[in-house]
Design a protein around this motif. Sequence first.
Motif, short mmCIF file in Angstrom:
data_model
loop_
_atom_site.label_atom_id
_atom_site.label_comp_id
_atom_site.label_asym_id
_atom_site.label_seq_id
_atom_site.Cartn_x
_atom_site.Cartn_y
_atom_site.Cartn_z
N TYR A 6 0.71 -1.47 0.24
CA TYR A 6 0.09 0.32 0.12
C TYR A 6 1.27 1.40 0.06
O TYR A 6 0.79 2.23 -0.94
CB TYR A 6 -0.73 0.01 1.26
CG TYR A 6 -2.51 -1.21 1.29
CD1 TYR A 6 -3.11 -0.81 0.06
CD2 TYR A 6 -1.62 -2.20 1.83
CE1 TYR A 6 -4.20 -1.58 -0.04
CE2 TYR A 6 -2.87 -3.11 1.90
CZ TYR A 6 -3.92 -2.94 1.28
OH TYR A 6 -4.58 -3.62 0.65
N LEU A 7 1.67 1.56 0.63
CA LEU A 7 2.67 2.16 1.02
C LEU A 7 3.41 2.68 0.13
O LEU A 7 3.94 4.13 -1.22
CB LEU A 7 3.38 2.28 1.80
CG LEU A 7 3.25 2.91 3.77
CD1 LEU A 7 4.26 2.63 4.03
CD2 LEU A 7 2.47 3.48 3.29
N GLY A 8 3.65 1.36 -0.72
CA GLY A 8 4.64 1.83 -2.36
C GLY A 8 3.62 2.42 -3.06
O GLY A 8 3.67 3.19 -3.75
N PHE A 9 2.87 1.57 -3.55
CA PHE A 9 1.65 2.38 -4.28
C PHE A 9 0.95 3.84 -4.10
O PHE A 9 1.79 4.50 -4.79
CB PHE A 9 0.48 1.82 -4.01
CG PHE A 9 -0.78 1.91 -5.48
CD1 PHE A 9 -0.71 1.22 -6.81
CD2 PHE A 9 -1.25 2.24 -5.24
CE1 PHE A 9 -1.41 0.79 -8.20
CE2 PHE A 9 -2.70 3.21 -6.62
CZ PHE A 9 -2.07 1.85 -7.67
N LEU A 10 1.67 4.04 -2.65
CA LEU A 10 0.93 5.21 -3.02
C LEU A 10 2.44 6.84 -3.04
O LEU A 10 1.69 7.24 -3.25
CB LEU A 10 0.80 5.90 -1.20
CG LEU A 10 -0.45 5.49 -0.40
CD1 LEU A 10 -0.23 5.29 0.87
CD2 LEU A 10 -1.63 6.10 -0.78
N ILE A 11 2.99 5.83 -2.83
CA ILE A 11 4.25 6.63 -3.40
C ILE A 11 4.42 6.51 -5.26
O ILE A 11 4.80 7.20 -5.29
CB ILE A 11 5.60 6.51 -2.47
CG1 ILE A 11 5.27 6.70 -1.19
CG2 ILE A 11 7.23 6.81 -3.01
CD1 ILE A 11 6.80 6.26 0.10
N LEU A 12 4.51 5.30 -5.25
CA LEU A 12 5.09 5.37 -6.84
C LEU A 12 4.11 5.58 -7.42
O LEU A 12 3.83 5.58 -8.74
CB LEU A 12 5.43 3.76 -7.17
CG LEU A 12 6.63 3.06 -6.04
CD1 LEU A 12 6.30 1.63 -6.59
CD2 LEU A 12 7.54 3.96 -6.87
N SER A 13 2.73 6.13 -7.25
CA SER A 13 1.60 6.01 -8.04
C SER A 13 1.94 7.60 -8.79
O SER A 13 2.59 7.65 -10.13
CB SER A 13 0.41 5.82 -7.66
OG SER A 13 -0.08 6.79 -6.76
N PRO A 14 2.55 8.28 -7.95
CA PRO A 14 2.20 9.58 -8.11
C PRO A 14 3.64 10.34 -8.86
O PRO A 14 3.78 10.94 -10.16
CB PRO A 14 2.34 10.65 -6.84
CG PRO A 14 1.98 9.60 -5.77
CD PRO A 14 1.77 8.18 -6.68
#
Length: 131
Positions: A6-14
């Motif tokens: 989840y944290l990776g997605f929050l950072i990598l998507s933007p």
Amino acid sequence: MSIFIYLGFLILSPLSIYLANKLLYSGKLRNYSVALISALLVYIFIIVSVAYINNKLDNQLAAFDLNGDGIFSGIEITPDQEKAMQEVIADTGRTFAPITGAIFCSIYFLVLWLVLTVFPQVVKLFSQKIT
């Protein structure tokens, strides 16, 4: 799913949308659009994650339904079945995920938009003071 996913997605998507904007679109998307697309992707990720967890828990519970009638009776009721049933019915977080996800993504959008808007101005200000 792990918290790191989840944290990776929050950072990598933007980050990936921002880089794609700079490299592929020559910066044509505004910071508002980058933040909005990222927030929408995070919202979709939340909803898909909840659907995955619901499906997983339902399948675990269905494994105890020996005759396939959808009702647990007799030898189907075991401590493991009761535990699986409790996991399915006791989590209101999955029920309210679309609402809390929308609230979270709204806050996420605002923070991301502010970071994308303010950070370049701060860097520009400090670079002018150094020179």
